[in-house]
Design a protein around this motif. Structure first.
Motif, PDB file in Angstrom:
ATOM      1  N   PHE A   1      -0.791   0.733   0.201  1.00  0.00           N
ATOM      2  CA  PHE A   1      -1.677   1.885   0.075  1.00  0.00           C
ATOM      3  C   PHE A   1      -0.887   3.184   0.168  1.00  0.00           C
ATOM      4  O   PHE A   1       0.202   3.221   0.731  1.00  0.00           O
ATOM      5  CB  PHE A   1      -2.737   1.863   1.188  1.00  0.00           C
ATOM      6  CG  PHE A   1      -3.600   0.644   1.147  1.00  0.00           C
ATOM      7  CD1 PHE A   1      -4.732   0.603   0.360  1.00  0.00           C
ATOM      8  CD2 PHE A   1      -3.268  -0.484   1.891  1.00  0.00           C
ATOM      9  CE1 PHE A   1      -5.524  -0.536   0.309  1.00  0.00           C
ATOM     10  CE2 PHE A   1      -4.049  -1.620   1.847  1.00  0.00           C
ATOM     11  CZ  PHE A   1      -5.186  -1.654   1.050  1.00  0.00           C
ATOM     12  N   ARG A   2      -1.480   4.247  -0.355  1.00  0.00           N
ATOM     13  CA  ARG A   2      -0.897   5.582  -0.273  1.00  0.00           C
ATOM     14  C   ARG A   2      -1.384   6.342   0.956  1.00  0.00           C
ATOM     15  O   ARG A   2      -0.769   7.318   1.357  1.00  0.00           O
ATOM     16  CB  ARG A   2      -1.251   6.399  -1.512  1.00  0.00           C
ATOM     17  CG  ARG A   2      -0.584   5.921  -2.767  1.00  0.00           C
ATOM     18  CD  ARG A   2       0.734   6.585  -2.912  1.00  0.00           C
ATOM     19  NE  ARG A   2       1.278   6.322  -4.253  1.00  0.00           N
ATOM     20  CZ  ARG A   2       2.402   6.810  -4.653  1.00  0.00           C
ATOM     21  NH1 ARG A   2       3.108   7.581  -3.879  1.00  0.00           N
ATOM     22  NH2 ARG A   2       2.860   6.530  -5.844  1.00  0.00           N
ATOM     23  N   SER A   3      -2.501   5.929   1.554  1.00  0.00           N
ATOM     24  CA  SER A   3      -3.032   6.656   2.711  1.00  0.00           C
ATOM     25  C   SER A   3      -3.497   5.682   3.793  1.00  0.00           C
ATOM     26  O   SER A   3      -3.895   4.548   3.491  1.00  0.00           O
ATOM     27  CB  SER A   3      -4.197   7.558   2.301  1.00  0.00           C
ATOM     28  OG  SER A   3      -5.367   6.796   2.091  1.00  0.00           O
ATOM     29  N   THR A   4      -3.455   6.161   5.024  1.00  0.00           N
ATOM     30  CA  THR A   4      -3.924   5.317   6.134  1.00  0.00           C
ATOM     31  C   THR A   4      -5.429   5.095   6.048  1.00  0.00           C
ATOM     32  O   THR A   4      -5.915   4.038   6.445  1.00  0.00           O
ATOM     33  CB  THR A   4      -3.560   5.928   7.507  1.00  0.00           C
ATOM     34  OG1 THR A   4      -4.046   7.258   7.578  1.00  0.00           O
ATOM     35  CG2 THR A   4      -2.072   5.887   7.748  1.00  0.00           C
ATOM     36  N   ASP A   5      -6.170   6.056   5.520  1.00  0.00           N
ATOM     37  CA  ASP A   5      -7.622   5.869   5.390  1.00  0.00           C
ATOM     38  C   ASP A   5      -7.950   4.694   4.476  1.00  0.00           C
ATOM     39  O   ASP A   5      -8.813   3.869   4.791  1.00  0.00           O
ATOM     40  CB  ASP A   5      -8.300   7.143   4.876  1.00  0.00           C
ATOM     41  CG  ASP A   5      -8.372   8.236   5.926  1.00  0.00           C
ATOM     42  OD1 ASP A   5      -8.203   7.930   7.135  1.00  0.00           O
ATOM     43  OD2 ASP A   5      -8.597   9.401   5.547  1.00  0.00           O
ATOM     44  N   GLU A   6      -7.241   4.614   3.337  1.00  0.00           N
ATOM     45  CA  GLU A   6      -7.449   3.485   2.417  1.00  0.00           C
ATOM     46  C   GLU A   6      -7.073   2.162   3.082  1.00  0.00           C
ATOM     47  O   GLU A   6      -7.786   1.162   2.949  1.00  0.00           O
ATOM     48  CB  GLU A   6      -6.605   3.645   1.162  1.00  0.00           C
ATOM     49  CG  GLU A   6      -7.019   4.757   0.240  1.00  0.00           C
ATOM     50  CD  GLU A   6      -6.031   4.917  -0.897  1.00  0.00           C
ATOM     51  OE1 GLU A   6      -6.498   5.060  -2.043  1.00  0.00           O
ATOM     52  OE2 GLU A   6      -4.800   4.893  -0.665  1.00  0.00           O
ATOM     53  N   ALA A   7      -5.939   2.170   3.793  1.00  0.00           N
ATOM     54  CA  ALA A   7      -5.482   0.953   4.466  1.00  0.00           C
ATOM     55  C   ALA A   7      -6.482   0.518   5.533  1.00  0.00           C
ATOM     56  O   ALA A   7      -6.809  -0.673   5.633  1.00  0.00           O
ATOM     57  CB  ALA A   7      -4.102   1.184   5.094  1.00  0.00           C
ATOM     58  N   CYS A   8      -6.982   1.468   6.306  1.00  0.00           N
ATOM     59  CA  CYS A   8      -7.953   1.143   7.355  1.00  0.00           C
ATOM     60  C   CYS A   8      -9.253   0.604   6.762  1.00  0.00           C
ATOM     61  O   CYS A   8      -9.845  -0.329   7.303  1.00  0.00           O
ATOM     62  CB  CYS A   8      -8.228   2.368   8.223  1.00  0.00           C
ATOM     63  SG  CYS A   8      -6.874   2.774   9.355  1.00  0.00           S
ATOM     64  N   GLU A   9      -9.666   1.179   5.639  1.00  0.00           N
ATOM     65  CA  GLU A   9     -10.882   0.679   4.978  1.00  0.00           C
ATOM     66  C   GLU A   9     -10.697  -0.778   4.564  1.00  0.00           C
ATOM     67  O   GLU A   9     -11.570  -1.613   4.784  1.00  0.00           O
ATOM     68  CB  GLU A   9     -11.212   1.549   3.766  1.00  0.00           C
ATOM     69  CG  GLU A   9     -12.477   1.120   3.057  1.00  0.00           C
ATOM     70  CD  GLU A   9     -12.797   2.027   1.872  1.00  0.00           C
ATOM     71  OE1 GLU A   9     -13.366   1.498   0.896  1.00  0.00           O
ATOM     72  OE2 GLU A   9     -12.490   3.228   1.928  1.00  0.00           O
ATOM     73  N   TRP A  10      -9.547  -1.104   3.971  1.00  0.00           N
ATOM     74  CA  TRP A  10      -9.273  -2.475   3.538  1.00  0.00           C
ATOM     75  C   TRP A  10      -9.195  -3.421   4.732  1.00  0.00           C
ATOM     76  O   TRP A  10      -9.644  -4.559   4.660  1.00  0.00           O
ATOM     77  CB  TRP A  10      -7.986  -2.501   2.722  1.00  0.00           C
ATOM     78  CG  TRP A  10      -7.634  -3.846   2.188  1.00  0.00           C
ATOM     79  CD1 TRP A  10      -8.241  -4.512   1.155  1.00  0.00           C
ATOM     80  CD2 TRP A  10      -6.595  -4.708   2.655  1.00  0.00           C
ATOM     81  NE1 TRP A  10      -7.625  -5.729   0.956  1.00  0.00           N
ATOM     82  CE2 TRP A  10      -6.615  -5.869   1.869  1.00  0.00           C
ATOM     83  CE3 TRP A  10      -5.644  -4.595   3.669  1.00  0.00           C
ATOM     84  CZ2 TRP A  10      -5.736  -6.925   2.048  1.00  0.00           C
ATOM     85  CZ3 TRP A  10      -4.760  -5.633   3.849  1.00  0.00           C
ATOM     86  CH2 TRP A  10      -4.807  -6.783   3.052  1.00  0.00           C
ATOM     87  N   LEU A  11      -8.610  -2.944   5.838  1.00  0.00           N
ATOM     88  CA  LEU A  11      -8.498  -3.764   7.053  1.00  0.00           C
ATOM     89  C   LEU A  11      -9.807  -3.821   7.831  1.00  0.00           C
ATOM     90  O   LEU A  11      -9.916  -4.556   8.794  1.00  0.00           O
ATOM     91  CB  LEU A  11      -7.400  -3.211   7.972  1.00  0.00           C
ATOM     92  CG  LEU A  11      -5.970  -3.395   7.511  1.00  0.00           C
ATOM     93  CD1 LEU A  11      -5.018  -2.619   8.422  1.00  0.00           C
ATOM     94  CD2 LEU A  11      -5.585  -4.870   7.479  1.00  0.00           C
ATOM     95  N   GLN A  12     -10.772  -3.014   7.425  1.00  0.00           N
ATOM     96  CA  GLN A  12     -12.059  -2.897   8.115  1.00  0.00           C
ATOM     97  C   GLN A  12     -11.865  -2.408   9.545  1.00  0.00           C
ATOM     98  O   GLN A  12     -12.387  -2.982  10.504  1.00  0.00           O
ATOM     99  CB  GLN A  12     -12.832  -4.216   8.061  1.00  0.00           C
ATOM    100  CG  GLN A  12     -13.139  -4.634   6.652  1.00  0.00           C
ATOM    101  CD  GLN A  12     -13.839  -5.974   6.556  1.00  0.00           C
ATOM    102  OE1 GLN A  12     -13.785  -6.787   7.470  1.00  0.00           O
ATOM    103  NE2 GLN A  12     -14.498  -6.212   5.446  1.00  0.00           N
TER     104      GLN A  12
END
Length: 132
Positions: A112-123
């Motif tokens: 991912f390019r951002s932690t927000d996107e990564a956190c969304e994917w990780l729930q």
């Protein structure tokens, strides 16, 4: 090189944050130390944040890192690994790692390019994370 790790048992989450200039050997050692830590959580959601780091990863460094994962599959279990890289070069090198990792490792692996996107994917809610 600087890295910090936090283990969140209640959230089944491990957060690894890299900062500064990091060589492939330093990164591999930091990951090895995390995997061998007695607090390692099997089947964890793992967030690796490289957004504040300058990596020196090249194509020839991909296989040793994949070998580290393959050699420790029993510790990873069915982990979900989200890696955040904002620099174009690092993102490109990690895309190679992501493509190589599709078959040899049995856990989910996304870039991912951002932690927000990564956190969304990780729930995971980013505001619930105690960042190391």
């Amino acid at each position: 090189m600087s890295h910090r790790v936090s283990f969140h048992d209640a959230e089944n989450l491990i957060v690894i944050v890299f900062e500064g200039t990091i060589s492939p050997e330093e990164e591999t050692q930091a990951l090895r130390d995390t995997v061998n830590d007695t607090r390692m959580i099997r089947d964890a959601r793992i967030l690796v944040d490289r957004s504040r780091a300058q990596m020196t990863v090249a194509p020839e460094h991909v296989q040793p890192q994949l070998a580290l994962v393959r050699d420790n599959l029993d510790k990873f279990g069915e982990a979900r690994v989200a890696i955040v890289a904002s620099a174009d070069y690092d993102f490109g090198m990690l895309k190679m790692l992501e493509a190589s990792a599709r078959n040899p490792v049995p856990h989910d692996f996304m870039l991912f390019r951002s932690t927000d996107e990564a956190c969304e994917w990780l729930q995971v809610n980013p505001s619930d994370i105690q960042w190391p």
